[in-house]
Design an enzyme around this catalytic site. Sequence first.
Site, mmCIF file in Angstrom:
data_model
loop_
_atom_site.group_PDB
_atom_site.id
_atom_site.type_symbol
_atom_site.label_atom_id
_atom_site.label_comp_id
_atom_site.label_asym_id
_atom_site.label_seq_id
_atom_site.Cartn_x
_atom_site.Cartn_y
_atom_site.Cartn_z
ATOM 1 N N CYS A 1 94.600 -54.796 86.276
ATOM 2 C CA CYS A 1 93.661 -54.891 85.110
ATOM 3 C C CYS A 1 94.721 -54.752 83.837
ATOM 4 O O CYS A 1 95.992 -54.479 83.695
ATOM 5 C CB CYS A 1 93.320 -53.247 85.460
ATOM 6 S SG CYS A 1 92.169 -53.085 86.536
ATOM 7 N N GLU B 1 94.468 -52.901 81.321
ATOM 8 C CA GLU B 1 95.054 -51.620 80.789
ATOM 9 C C GLU B 1 96.313 -51.167 81.203
ATOM 10 O O GLU B 1 97.303 -50.699 80.767
ATOM 11 C CB GLU B 1 94.150 -50.480 80.973
ATOM 12 C CG GLU B 1 92.780 -50.543 80.626
ATOM 13 C CD GLU B 1 91.791 -51.229 81.365
ATOM 14 O OE1 GLU B 1 92.030 -52.062 81.986
ATOM 15 O OE2 GLU B 1 90.491 -50.693 81.456
ATOM 16 N N CYS C 1 88.740 -48.447 84.596
ATOM 17 C CA CYS C 1 88.343 -48.088 85.959
ATOM 18 C C CYS C 1 89.186 -46.961 86.409
ATOM 19 O O CYS C 1 90.158 -46.620 85.784
ATOM 20 C CB CYS C 1 88.712 -49.470 86.749
ATOM 21 S SG CYS C 1 90.540 -49.496 87.178
HETATM 22 N N1 THU Z 1 89.222 -55.057 85.017
HETATM 23 C C1 THU Z 1 90.325 -54.558 84.077
HETATM 24 O O1 THU Z 1 90.994 -55.211 83.509
HETATM 25 N N2 THU Z 1 90.208 -53.339 83.532
HETATM 26 C C2 THU Z 1 89.479 -52.267 84.348
HETATM 27 O O2 THU Z 1 89.614 -51.170 83.805
HETATM 28 C C3 THU Z 1 88.477 -52.784 85.307
HETATM 29 C C4 THU Z 1 88.428 -53.996 85.801
HETATM 30 C C5 THU Z 1 89.439 -56.353 85.562
HETATM 31 C C6 THU Z 1 90.012 -56.577 86.971
HETATM 32 C C7 THU Z 1 89.143 -57.940 87.407
HETATM 33 O O3 THU Z 1 90.064 -58.827 87.010
HETATM 34 C C8 THU Z 1 87.894 -57.883 86.626
HETATM 35 O O4 THU Z 1 88.182 -56.921 85.528
HETATM 36 C C9 THU Z 1 86.606 -57.604 87.274
HETATM 37 O O5 THU Z 1 86.727 -56.629 87.971
#
Ligand code: THU
Length: 129
Positions: free
Chosen positions: A51, A53, A84
């Site tokens: 992710c 973050e 998330c």
């Molecule tokens: N994702 C993030 O980068 N940060 C989050 O807090 C939640 C999800 C990304 C992971 C994946 O590449 C896409 O969003 C869809 O889940």
Amino acid sequence: MEDLKRRAREALQNSYAPYSGFRVAAAVRDERGKVYTGVNVENGSYGLTQCAERSAICTAIGEGATEIHEVVVYTPTSEPSTPCGACRQVISEFARNATVLSFCDSESEVLTNSADLIPKAFSLNGNKS
Ligand code: THU
């Protein structure tokens, strides 16, 4: 926060999200005032996706940051996206008292903080055997 928002917007171009098509960028500021950015980096083995973050926070820690004070999350969407669960846990470790702002391409924003994002977070403190 405006500088962090600008840095997150700029970073988004490096997001690698060919599988979900959901691009995310983050910018964080450490205790020295230094700013770091990160983007989501997906993988064909989906579970390996990183992710935005956590990318930003891991970069900050690798560059010597010891505490993150501000976290900004940007998605090019009509509604903001909050971190998330996995990212909330990582935020609780390195950004214990941080302000967390999620923004997007509309006026809608979510302004919150680490404690509200993950109350009663897991911690090893006092639990090491
Ligand atoms: N994702 C993030 O980068 N940060 C989050 O807090 C939640 C999800 C990304 C992971 C994946 O590449 C896409 O969003 C869809 O889940």
